[in-house]
Design a protein around this motif. Structure first.
Motif, PDB file in Angstrom:
ATOM      1  N   CYS A 122       0.772  -1.145  -0.041  1.00 16.84           N
ATOM      2  CA  CYS A 122      -0.083  -0.034  -0.056  1.00 16.84           C
ATOM      3  C   CYS A 122       0.918   1.420   0.029  1.00 16.84           C
ATOM      4  O   CYS A 122       1.924   1.292   0.715  1.00 16.84           O
ATOM      5  CB  CYS A 122      -0.968   0.002   1.253  1.00 16.84           C
ATOM      6  SG  CYS A 122      -1.988   1.374   1.523  1.00 16.84           S
TER       7      CYS A 122
ATOM      8  N   ASN B 281     -14.535   5.968   4.049  1.00 18.98           N
ATOM      9  CA  ASN B 281     -13.366   6.196   3.374  1.00 18.98           C
ATOM     10  C   ASN B 281     -12.100   5.239   3.913  1.00 18.98           C
ATOM     11  O   ASN B 281     -11.225   4.902   3.361  1.00 18.98           O
ATOM     12  CB  ASN B 281     -12.869   7.669   3.711  1.00 18.98           C
ATOM     13  CG  ASN B 281     -13.402   8.449   2.611  1.00 18.98           C
ATOM     14  OD1 ASN B 281     -12.581   8.948   1.760  1.00 18.98           O
ATOM     15  ND2 ASN B 281     -14.479   9.191   2.901  1.00 18.98           N
ATOM     16  N   LEU B 282     -12.310   4.959   5.242  1.00 16.91           N
ATOM     17  CA  LEU B 282     -11.320   4.151   5.793  1.00 16.91           C
ATOM     18  C   LEU B 282     -11.285   2.655   5.428  1.00 16.91           C
ATOM     19  O   LEU B 282     -10.211   2.165   5.199  1.00 16.91           O
ATOM     20  CB  LEU B 282     -11.699   3.931   7.590  1.00 16.91           C
ATOM     21  CG  LEU B 282     -11.379   5.269   8.228  1.00 16.91           C
ATOM     22  CD1 LEU B 282     -11.978   5.184   9.623  1.00 16.91           C
ATOM     23  CD2 LEU B 282      -9.592   5.582   8.212  1.00 16.91           C
TER      24      LEU B 282
ATOM     25  N   SER C  45     -10.192  -2.453   1.653  1.00 16.30           N
ATOM     26  CA  SER C  45      -9.651  -3.305   2.691  1.00 16.30           C
ATOM     27  C   SER C  45     -10.172  -4.673   2.280  1.00 16.30           C
ATOM     28  O   SER C  45      -9.437  -5.812   2.747  1.00 16.30           O
ATOM     29  CB  SER C  45     -10.330  -3.047   3.901  1.00 16.30           C
ATOM     30  OG  SER C  45     -11.877  -3.293   3.840  1.00 16.30           O
TER      31      SER C  45
ATOM     32  N   LEU D  50     -11.643  -0.266  13.235  1.00 16.71           N
ATOM     33  CA  LEU D  50     -11.569   1.034  12.786  1.00 16.71           C
ATOM     34  C   LEU D  50     -11.028   2.055  13.708  1.00 16.71           C
ATOM     35  O   LEU D  50      -9.942   2.880  13.402  1.00 16.71           O
ATOM     36  CB  LEU D  50     -13.034   1.682  12.176  1.00 16.71           C
ATOM     37  CG  LEU D  50     -13.757   0.977  11.169  1.00 16.71           C
ATOM     38  CD1 LEU D  50     -15.052   1.899  11.026  1.00 16.71           C
ATOM     39  CD2 LEU D  50     -13.026   1.378   9.807  1.00 16.71           C
TER      40      LEU D  50
ATOM     41  N   CYS E  82      -7.370   4.070  13.817  1.00 15.28           N
ATOM     42  CA  CYS E  82      -7.331   5.560  13.928  1.00 15.28           C
ATOM     43  C   CYS E  82      -6.733   6.100  15.123  1.00 15.28           C
ATOM     44  O   CYS E  82      -6.261   6.924  15.332  1.00 15.28           O
ATOM     45  CB  CYS E  82      -9.040   6.098  13.769  1.00 15.28           C
ATOM     46  SG  CYS E  82      -9.685   5.931  12.327  1.00 15.28           S
TER      47      CYS E  82
ATOM     48  N   ARG F 211      -6.085   4.333   6.867  1.00 20.58           N
ATOM     49  CA  ARG F 211      -6.689   3.410   5.737  1.00 20.58           C
ATOM     50  C   ARG F 211      -5.728   2.519   5.408  1.00 20.58           C
ATOM     51  O   ARG F 211      -6.082   0.928   5.325  1.00 20.58           O
ATOM     52  CB  ARG F 211      -6.913   4.128   4.631  1.00 20.58           C
ATOM     53  CG  ARG F 211      -7.799   3.599   3.354  1.00 20.58           C
ATOM     54  CD  ARG F 211      -7.675   4.463   2.142  1.00 20.58           C
ATOM     55  NE  ARG F 211      -8.465   5.298   2.281  1.00 20.58           N
ATOM     56  CZ  ARG F 211      -8.322   6.748   1.707  1.00 20.58           C
ATOM     57  NH1 ARG F 211      -7.182   7.025   1.140  1.00 20.58           N
ATOM     58  NH2 ARG F 211      -9.503   7.533   1.750  1.00 20.58           N
TER      59      ARG F 211
ATOM     60  N   SER G 197      -5.830  -1.936   5.566  1.00 19.78           N
ATOM     61  CA  SER G 197      -5.499  -2.638   4.251  1.00 19.78           C
ATOM     62  C   SER G 197      -5.151  -3.992   4.599  1.00 19.78           C
ATOM     63  O   SER G 197      -4.316  -4.292   5.537  1.00 19.78           O
ATOM     64  CB  SER G 197      -4.797  -1.885   3.117  1.00 19.78           C
ATOM     65  OG  SER G 197      -3.426  -1.993   3.493  1.00 19.78           O
TER      66      SER G 197
END
Length: 239
Positions: A82, A98-99, A103, A112, A116, A155, A159
């Motif tokens: 990534c 968006n996050l 994935s 999540l 974050c 993000r 992934s």
């Protein structure tokens, strides 16, 4: 052991002078590596070659687990690695959407929030009325430049990629926040992380530093080894 090997890599744009010349190094699974150099030294070109955004004409110049990167189907490559740029994209979707983009699997709220928290973004999101269901405008108008970069970092963590390449993707963060995020990223033992570094202070905690000069590898070693050598890396740090 999974590895990424760069072997006598050369690259030039069109008919221009060579941007990279005889570049050689190896990055092993789980290692944390910084690539540094003056502007124009070839750092971003090298990063884009490592993720397959650019292709070298030289066969077997970049090997992933023994396979020529140019022989790997691009969707499979994106699953493996990534790339996070300085200006990563934000869609007109919720923060959650968006996050989880790219994935490839269902992500829980706990996952999540964990990503974050690593990116130092969770506390801000939780102050919003809709929290992770907050709708973002195109280009993330609700977020500052630094928050957009932290969303892109989260993000990447979410992934499936085991190799994360950060190309000056913390440039809008203040030094303290950048250090906090960096310290947390370095604890991700299952991820191989490559930083294209613009602030050299972040290189001190890396396993290795690769210093480019005029498109070639001038130095390659641990921060302590390069400091003892008192060469290019030391001069960049002003030591």
């Amino acid at each position: 052991m999974q590895s990424r090997v760069v072997n006598n890599l050369n690259f030039n744009y069109g008919y221009g002078a060579r941007t990279l010349k005889n570049v050689n190094f190896r990055i092993d699974k789980g290692s944390k590596v910084a690539i540094i150099g003056m502007s124009g030294s070839g750092k971003t070109t090298l990063a884009k070659l490592l993720v397959g955004f650019l292709e070298s004409d030289d066969k077997d110049s970049i090997l992933i687990n023994g396979y020529d990167i140019n022989s790997i189907e691009r969707n499979a490559l994106r699953h493996h690695i990534c790339y996070v740029s300085q200006d990563d994209f934000v869609l007109s979707e919720t923060i959650c959407e968006n996050l989880v983009l790219g994935s490839g699997k269902e992500i829980t709220l706990k996952e999540l929030r964990s990503a974050c928290k690593i990116a130092d973004l969770d506390s801000y999101i939780m102050t919003l009325p809709m929290q992770y269901d907050t709708l973002l405008s195109e280009n993330g108008g609700l977020l500052s430049g630094g928050q957009r970069q932290r969303l892109a970092i989260a993000r990447a963590i979410l992934s499936p990629a085991k190799v994360l390449v950060f190309d000056e993707s913390t440039s809008n963060l203040d030094v303290l926040t950048e250090q906090k995020v960096l310290d947390r990223l370095l604890k991700l033992e299952t991820k191989t992380i490559i930083f294209i570094a613009h602030r050299l202070n972040i290189t001190k905690k890396m396993d290795r530093v690769i210093a480019l000069e005029h498109g070639s590898v001038a130095e390659d070693g641990s921060p302590s080894e390069l400091l003892a050598h008192k060469g290019l890396y030391s001069s960049f740090l002003g030591i």
